[in-house]
Write a protein that holds these residues in place. Structure first.
Motif, PDB file in Angstrom:
ATOM      1  N   THR A 115       0.845  -1.188   0.000  1.00 12.25           N
ATOM      2  CA  THR A 115       0.000   0.000   0.000  1.00 12.25           C
ATOM      3  C   THR A 115       0.887   1.247   0.000  1.00 12.25           C
ATOM      4  OG1 THR A 115      -0.104   0.352   2.390  1.00 12.25           O
ATOM      5  CG2 THR A 115      -1.580  -1.317   1.472  1.00 12.25           C
ATOM      6  N   PRO A 116       0.334   2.401  -0.327  1.00 13.89           N
ATOM      7  CA  PRO A 116       1.145   3.636  -0.289  1.00 13.89           C
ATOM      8  C   PRO A 116       1.789   3.890   1.076  1.00 13.89           C
ATOM      9  CG  PRO A 116      -0.862   4.010  -1.534  1.00 13.89           C
ATOM     10  CD  PRO A 116      -0.991   2.638  -0.933  1.00 13.89           C
ATOM     11  N   GLU A 117       1.172   3.392   2.135  1.00 18.23           N
ATOM     12  CA  GLU A 117       1.730   3.566   3.465  1.00 18.23           C
ATOM     13  C   GLU A 117       3.031   2.769   3.668  1.00 18.23           C
ATOM     14  OE1 GLU A 117      -1.876   5.236   3.158  1.00 18.23           O
ATOM     15  OE2 GLU A 117      -1.627   3.055   2.917  1.00 18.23           O
ATOM     16  N   ASP A 118       3.326   1.871   2.753  1.00 16.89           N
ATOM     17  CA  ASP A 118       4.582   1.113   2.826  1.00 16.89           C
ATOM     18  C   ASP A 118       5.732   1.859   2.168  1.00 16.89           C
ATOM     19  OD1 ASP A 118       2.583  -1.758   2.202  1.00 16.89           O
ATOM     20  OD2 ASP A 118       3.489  -1.216   4.126  1.00 16.89           O
ATOM     21  N   THR A 119       5.461   2.993   1.564  1.00 20.42           N
ATOM     22  CA  THR A 119       6.519   3.775   0.927  1.00 20.42           C
ATOM     23  C   THR A 119       7.528   4.239   1.962  1.00 20.42           C
ATOM     24  OG1 THR A 119       5.097   4.518  -0.883  1.00 20.42           O
ATOM     25  CG2 THR A 119       7.007   5.881  -0.374  1.00 20.42           C
ATOM     26  N   ALA A 120       8.783   3.899   1.736  1.00 15.72           N
ATOM     27  CA  ALA A 120       9.841   4.230   2.700  1.00 15.72           C
ATOM     28  C   ALA A 120      11.183   3.755   2.158  1.00 15.72           C
ATOM     29  CB  ALA A 120       9.578   3.555   4.050  1.00 15.72           C
ATOM     30  N   VAL A 121      12.233   4.170   2.831  1.00 14.92           N
ATOM     31  CA  VAL A 121      13.548   3.552   2.633  1.00 14.92           C
ATOM     32  C   VAL A 121      13.633   2.362   3.579  1.00 14.92           C
ATOM     33  CG1 VAL A 121      16.042   3.831   2.859  1.00 14.92           C
ATOM     34  CG2 VAL A 121      14.650   5.698   1.916  1.00 14.92           C
ATOM     35  N   TYR A 122      13.982   1.211   3.031  1.00 15.17           N
ATOM     36  CA  TYR A 122      14.077  -0.018   3.812  1.00 15.17           C
ATOM     37  C   TYR A 122      15.547  -0.386   3.982  1.00 15.17           C
ATOM     38  CZ  TYR A 122       9.071  -0.829   3.344  1.00 15.17           C
ATOM     39  OH  TYR A 122       7.705  -0.723   3.432  1.00 15.17           O
ATOM     40  N   LEU A 123      15.940  -0.592   5.227  1.00  9.42           N
ATOM     41  CA  LEU A 123      17.315  -1.001   5.475  1.00  9.42           C
ATOM     42  C   LEU A 123      17.359  -2.186   6.429  1.00  9.42           C
ATOM     43  CD1 LEU A 123      18.877   1.285   8.103  1.00  9.42           C
ATOM     44  CD2 LEU A 123      16.883   2.075   6.934  1.00  9.42           C
ATOM     45  N   CYS A 124      18.432  -2.928   6.355  1.00  9.44           N
ATOM     46  CA  CYS A 124      18.592  -4.073   7.240  1.00  9.44           C
ATOM     47  C   CYS A 124      19.639  -3.751   8.299  1.00  9.44           C
ATOM     48  CB  CYS A 124      18.963  -5.342   6.477  1.00  9.44           C
ATOM     49  SG  CYS A 124      20.398  -5.222   5.403  1.00  9.44           S
ATOM     50  N   VAL A 125      19.390  -4.281   9.479  1.00 14.32           N
ATOM     51  CA  VAL A 125      20.233  -4.020  10.644  1.00 14.32           C
ATOM     52  C   VAL A 125      20.613  -5.356  11.274  1.00 14.32           C
ATOM     53  CG1 VAL A 125      20.320  -2.945  12.918  1.00 14.32           C
ATOM     54  CG2 VAL A 125      19.099  -1.812  11.050  1.00 14.32           C
ATOM     55  N   ALA A 126      21.877  -5.548  11.544  1.00  7.17           N
ATOM     56  CA  ALA A 126      22.363  -6.793  12.143  1.00  7.17           C
ATOM     57  C   ALA A 126      22.688  -6.575  13.609  1.00  7.17           C
ATOM     58  CB  ALA A 126      23.605  -7.270  11.404  1.00  7.17           C
ATOM     59  N   SER A 127      22.265  -7.530  14.444  1.00  2.65           N
ATOM     60  CA  SER A 127      22.533  -7.445  15.872  1.00  2.65           C
ATOM     61  C   SER A 127      22.947  -8.800  16.417  1.00  2.65           C
ATOM     62  CB  SER A 127      21.299  -6.952  16.622  1.00  2.65           C
ATOM     63  OG  SER A 127      21.508  -7.038  18.015  1.00  2.65           O
ATOM     64  N   PHE A 128      24.042  -8.813  17.157  1.00  3.76           N
ATOM     65  CA  PHE A 128      24.527 -10.066  17.738  1.00  3.76           C
ATOM     66  C   PHE A 128      23.686 -10.487  18.932  1.00  3.76           C
ATOM     67  CE2 PHE A 128      27.507 -13.368  18.288  1.00  3.76           C
ATOM     68  CZ  PHE A 128      27.740 -13.531  19.638  1.00  3.76           C
ATOM     69  N   THR A 129      23.101  -9.534  19.647  1.00  5.80           N
ATOM     70  CA  THR A 129      22.420  -9.869  20.895  1.00  5.80           C
ATOM     71  C   THR A 129      20.913 -10.031  20.756  1.00  5.80           C
ATOM     72  OG1 THR A 129      22.264  -7.521  21.442  1.00  5.80           O
ATOM     73  CG2 THR A 129      24.193  -8.727  22.262  1.00  5.80           C
ATOM     74  N   PHE A 130      20.332  -9.574  19.654  1.00  8.72           N
ATOM     75  CA  PHE A 130      18.875  -9.662  19.513  1.00  8.72           C
ATOM     76  C   PHE A 130      18.408 -11.116  19.451  1.00  8.72           C
ATOM     77  CE2 PHE A 130      18.367  -5.474  19.709  1.00  8.72           C
ATOM     78  CZ  PHE A 130      17.851  -4.739  18.650  1.00  8.72           C
ATOM     79  N   ARG A 131      17.242 -11.340  20.040  1.00  4.81           N
ATOM     80  CA  ARG A 131      16.584 -12.646  19.907  1.00  4.81           C
ATOM     81  C   ARG A 131      15.291 -12.513  19.134  1.00  4.81           C
ATOM     82  NH1 ARG A 131      20.915 -13.447  20.863  1.00  4.81           N
ATOM     83  NH2 ARG A 131      21.882 -14.566  22.596  1.00  4.81           N
ATOM     84  N   CYS A 132      14.922 -11.270  18.764  1.00  7.45           N
ATOM     85  CA  CYS A 132      13.694 -10.972  18.034  1.00  7.45           C
ATOM     86  C   CYS A 132      12.448 -11.167  18.880  1.00  7.45           C
ATOM     87  CB  CYS A 132      13.595 -11.760  16.738  1.00  7.45           C
ATOM     88  SG  CYS A 132      14.861 -11.348  15.523  1.00  7.45           S
TER      89      CYS A 132
END
Length: 123
Positions: free
Chosen positions: A86-103
């Motif tokens: 949808t138009p609301e999804d318009t954005a810059v998308y980037l990926c971020v890496a984290s060693f400690t995240f468990r999500c």
């Protein structure tokens, strides 16, 4: 040298699909959780999906049921399949890496981040 390189963005009509890729190098990719974050003009940065080292995933309510994240550790790449855009999804998308995240939750920061790829949803 650590790198995260996003690709796959572009212009798509509402209801369309895109698949973003995040290619990693220079660090132990398989040990890191990868979060997809988006930044739209005049809006706060939003974490939208996360996949941890075990392959467990989490999604923001805004994309749940439409976006799917996956990872290929052999190719050191994370994918974000985006459907029913949808138009609301318009954005810059980037990926971020984290060693400690468990999500368990979805943040917007980490150890390494890419430059992003533009997604524009418009008719």
């Amino acid at each position: 040298q650590v790198q995260l390189v996003e690709s796959g963005g572009g212009l798509v009509q509402p209801g369309g699909s895109l698949r973003l890729s995040c290619a990693a190098s220079g660090f132990a990719f398989s040990l890191y959780a990868i979060t997809w974050v988006r930044q739209a003009p005049n809006k706060e940065r939003e974490g939208i999906s996360c996949i941890n080292r075990s392959g467990s995933t989490n999604y923001a309510d805004s994309v749940k049921g439409r976006f799917t994240v996956s990872r290929d550790n052999d190719n050191r790449t994370v994918y974000l399949q985006m459907n029913n855009l949808t138009p609301e999804d318009t954005a810059v998308y980037l990926c971020v890496a984290s060693f400690t995240f468990r999500c368990d939750n979805i943040g917007t920061t980490g150890d390494y981040a890419g430059q992003g790829t533009q997604v524009t949803v418009s008719s």
